[in-house]
Design a protein around this motif. Structure first.
Motif, PDB file in Angstrom:
ATOM      1  N   CYS A 146       9.423   8.247  -0.220  1.00  0.00           N
ATOM      2  CA  CYS A 146       9.238   7.443   0.772  1.00  0.00           C
ATOM      3  C   CYS A 146       8.860   7.931   2.181  1.00  0.00           C
ATOM      4  O   CYS A 146       8.098   7.326   2.832  1.00  0.00           O
ATOM      5  N   TRP A 147       9.884   8.599   2.432  1.00  0.00           N
ATOM      6  CA  TRP A 147       9.808   9.004   3.739  1.00  0.00           C
ATOM      7  C   TRP A 147       8.440  10.034   3.949  1.00  0.00           C
ATOM      8  O   TRP A 147       7.974   9.930   5.047  1.00  0.00           O
ATOM      9  N   MET A 148       7.752  10.636   2.834  1.00  0.00           N
ATOM     10  CA  MET A 148       6.480  11.231   3.091  1.00  0.00           C
ATOM     11  C   MET A 148       5.553  10.437   3.453  1.00  0.00           C
ATOM     12  O   MET A 148       4.630  10.675   4.291  1.00  0.00           O
ATOM     13  N   VAL A 149       5.494   9.275   2.667  1.00  0.00           N
ATOM     14  CA  VAL A 149       4.321   8.093   2.820  1.00  0.00           C
ATOM     15  C   VAL A 149       4.474   7.470   3.963  1.00  0.00           C
ATOM     16  O   VAL A 149       3.376   7.224   4.677  1.00  0.00           O
ATOM     17  N   VAL A 150       5.576   7.067   4.616  1.00  0.00           N
ATOM     18  CA  VAL A 150       6.001   6.420   5.849  1.00  0.00           C
ATOM     19  C   VAL A 150       5.464   7.365   6.952  1.00  0.00           C
ATOM     20  O   VAL A 150       5.076   7.127   7.813  1.00  0.00           O
ATOM     21  N   HIS A 151       5.855   8.558   6.777  1.00  0.00           N
ATOM     22  CA  HIS A 151       5.676   9.525   7.664  1.00  0.00           C
ATOM     23  C   HIS A 151       4.028   9.767   7.815  1.00  0.00           C
ATOM     24  O   HIS A 151       3.376  10.013   9.004  1.00  0.00           O
ATOM     25  N   GLU A 152       3.426   9.856   6.683  1.00  0.00           N
ATOM     26  CA  GLU A 152       1.985  10.091   6.774  1.00  0.00           C
ATOM     27  C   GLU A 152       1.314   8.783   7.410  1.00  0.00           C
ATOM     28  O   GLU A 152       0.331   8.966   8.422  1.00  0.00           O
ATOM     29  N   HIS A 153       1.788   7.619   7.207  1.00  0.00           N
ATOM     30  CA  HIS A 153       1.432   6.356   7.810  1.00  0.00           C
ATOM     31  C   HIS A 153       1.579   6.425   9.237  1.00  0.00           C
ATOM     32  O   HIS A 153       0.625   6.121   9.902  1.00  0.00           O
ATOM     33  N   HIS A 154       2.585   6.783   9.589  1.00  0.00           N
ATOM     34  CA  HIS A 154       2.980   6.900  11.222  1.00  0.00           C
ATOM     35  C   HIS A 154       2.377   7.969  11.671  1.00  0.00           C
ATOM     36  O   HIS A 154       1.914   7.646  13.065  1.00  0.00           O
ATOM     37  N   HIS A 155       2.275   8.937  11.453  1.00  0.00           N
ATOM     38  CA  HIS A 155       1.628  10.367  12.003  1.00  0.00           C
ATOM     39  C   HIS A 155       0.148  10.773  11.590  1.00  0.00           C
ATOM     40  O   HIS A 155      -0.130  11.545  12.323  1.00  0.00           O
ATOM     41  N   GLY A 156      -0.473   9.982  10.595  1.00  0.00           N
ATOM     42  CA  GLY A 156      -1.605  10.478  10.088  1.00  0.00           C
ATOM     43  C   GLY A 156      -1.624  11.829   9.158  1.00  0.00           C
ATOM     44  O   GLY A 156      -2.749  12.029   8.709  1.00  0.00           O
ATOM     45  N   VAL A 157      -0.588  12.283   8.767  1.00  0.00           N
ATOM     46  CA  VAL A 157      -0.534  13.472   8.215  1.00  0.00           C
ATOM     47  C   VAL A 157       0.701  13.507   7.298  1.00  0.00           C
ATOM     48  O   VAL A 157       1.694  13.093   7.914  1.00  0.00           O
ATOM     49  N   MET A 158       0.762  14.249   6.065  1.00  0.00           N
ATOM     50  CA  MET A 158       2.013  14.343   5.332  1.00  0.00           C
ATOM     51  C   MET A 158       2.813  15.406   6.136  1.00  0.00           C
ATOM     52  O   MET A 158       2.388  16.389   6.960  1.00  0.00           O
ATOM     53  N   ARG A 187       0.808  -1.214  -0.096  1.00  0.00           N
ATOM     54  CA  ARG A 187      -0.090  -0.097  -0.110  1.00  0.00           C
ATOM     55  C   ARG A 187       1.013   1.181   0.058  1.00  0.00           C
ATOM     56  O   ARG A 187       0.690   2.216  -0.792  1.00  0.00           O
ATOM     57  N   LEU A 188       1.941   1.285   0.876  1.00  0.00           N
ATOM     58  CA  LEU A 188       2.861   2.408   0.704  1.00  0.00           C
ATOM     59  C   LEU A 188       3.542   2.743  -0.498  1.00  0.00           C
ATOM     60  O   LEU A 188       3.692   3.671  -0.857  1.00  0.00           O
ATOM     61  N   PRO A 199      10.034  11.483  14.197  1.00  0.00           N
ATOM     62  CA  PRO A 199      10.617   9.900  13.748  1.00  0.00           C
ATOM     63  C   PRO A 199       9.625   9.169  13.058  1.00  0.00           C
ATOM     64  O   PRO A 199       8.506   9.593  13.219  1.00  0.00           O
ATOM     65  N   ILE A 200      10.296   8.228  12.206  1.00  0.00           N
ATOM     66  CA  ILE A 200       9.549   7.580  11.306  1.00  0.00           C
ATOM     67  C   ILE A 200       9.839   6.051  11.699  1.00  0.00           C
ATOM     68  O   ILE A 200      11.079   5.650  12.277  1.00  0.00           O
ATOM     69  N   ASP A 201       9.265   5.104  11.358  1.00  0.00           N
ATOM     70  CA  ASP A 201       9.481   3.657  11.265  1.00  0.00           C
ATOM     71  C   ASP A 201      10.754   3.407  10.032  1.00  0.00           C
ATOM     72  O   ASP A 201      10.691   3.422   8.891  1.00  0.00           O
ATOM     73  N   GLU A 202      12.048   3.560  10.611  1.00  0.00           N
ATOM     74  CA  GLU A 202      13.153   3.481   9.666  1.00  0.00           C
ATOM     75  C   GLU A 202      13.149   1.971   8.745  1.00  0.00           C
ATOM     76  O   GLU A 202      13.482   1.993   7.656  1.00  0.00           O
ATOM     77  N   THR A 203      12.945   0.917   9.550  1.00  0.00           N
ATOM     78  CA  THR A 203      12.895  -0.255   8.733  1.00  0.00           C
ATOM     79  C   THR A 203      11.711  -0.478   7.785  1.00  0.00           C
ATOM     80  O   THR A 203      12.075  -0.939   6.594  1.00  0.00           O
ATOM     81  N   LEU A 204      10.526   0.305   7.850  1.00  0.00           N
ATOM     82  CA  LEU A 204       9.422   0.359   7.001  1.00  0.00           C
ATOM     83  C   LEU A 204       9.919   0.995   6.035  1.00  0.00           C
ATOM     84  O   LEU A 204       9.803   0.982   4.752  1.00  0.00           O
ATOM     85  N   TYR A 205      10.655   2.336   6.310  1.00  0.00           N
ATOM     86  CA  TYR A 205      11.008   3.240   5.158  1.00  0.00           C
ATOM     87  C   TYR A 205      11.877   2.521   4.289  1.00  0.00           C
ATOM     88  O   TYR A 205      11.810   2.528   3.036  1.00  0.00           O
ATOM     89  N   LEU A 206      12.951   1.756   4.889  1.00  0.00           N
ATOM     90  CA  LEU A 206      13.905   1.198   3.966  1.00  0.00           C
ATOM     91  C   LEU A 206      13.244  -0.011   3.266  1.00  0.00           C
ATOM     92  O   LEU A 206      13.825  -0.174   1.958  1.00  0.00           O
ATOM     93  N   SER A 207      12.323  -0.605   3.659  1.00  0.00           N
ATOM     94  CA  SER A 207      11.602  -1.521   2.928  1.00  0.00           C
ATOM     95  C   SER A 207      11.013  -1.192   1.794  1.00  0.00           C
ATOM     96  O   SER A 207      10.980  -1.591   0.707  1.00  0.00           O
ATOM     97  N   VAL A 208      10.150   0.198   1.868  1.00  0.00           N
ATOM     98  CA  VAL A 208       9.329   0.649   1.045  1.00  0.00           C
ATOM     99  C   VAL A 208      10.341   1.320  -0.140  1.00  0.00           C
ATOM    100  O   VAL A 208      10.102   1.056  -1.307  1.00  0.00           O
ATOM    101  N   LEU A 209      11.447   1.766   0.243  1.00  0.00           N
ATOM    102  CA  LEU A 209      12.567   2.226  -0.595  1.00  0.00           C
ATOM    103  C   LEU A 209      12.920   1.145  -1.426  1.00  0.00           C
ATOM    104  O   LEU A 209      13.277   1.371  -2.501  1.00  0.00           O
ATOM    105  N   GLU A 210      13.285   0.065  -0.932  1.00  0.00           N
ATOM    106  CA  GLU A 210      13.907  -1.084  -1.735  1.00  0.00           C
ATOM    107  C   GLU A 210      12.862  -1.729  -2.433  1.00  0.00           C
ATOM    108  O   GLU A 210      13.143  -1.855  -3.669  1.00  0.00           O
TER     109      GLU A 210
END
Length: 67
Positions: free
Chosen positions: A31-43, A11-12, A51-62
């Motif tokens: 990637c940072w923007m969409v993971v941030h939105e997922h984590h905090h509810g806003v862009m 989805r991300l 902070p964001i989930d670094e593991t999720l960010y790297l997974s989406v980026l990969e």
């Protein structure tokens, strides 16, 4: 649980592709923007440092780099 994580990542990734097409921003920023939105509810705002989930960010980026 892994299936839920994979669904979230997919989805991300789809959201990141949509954002990138609309903004032409670089993929790391998107990637940072969409993971941030997922984590905090806003862009994020321009200078948002929450902070964001670094593991999720790297997974989406990969996953995006493989598209």
């Amino acid at each position: 649980m892994a299936n839920l994580d994979n669904d979230l990542k997919n989805r991300l990734v789809a959201k990141a592709i949509e954002v990138q097409c609309n903004t032409c921003d670089d993929i790391q920023k998107v990637c940072w923007m969409v993971v941030h939105e997922h984590h905090h509810g806003v862009m994020p705002s321009e200078y948002d440092i929450r902070p964001i989930d670094e593991t999720l960010y790297l997974s989406v980026l990969e996953a995006l780099n493989q598209e």
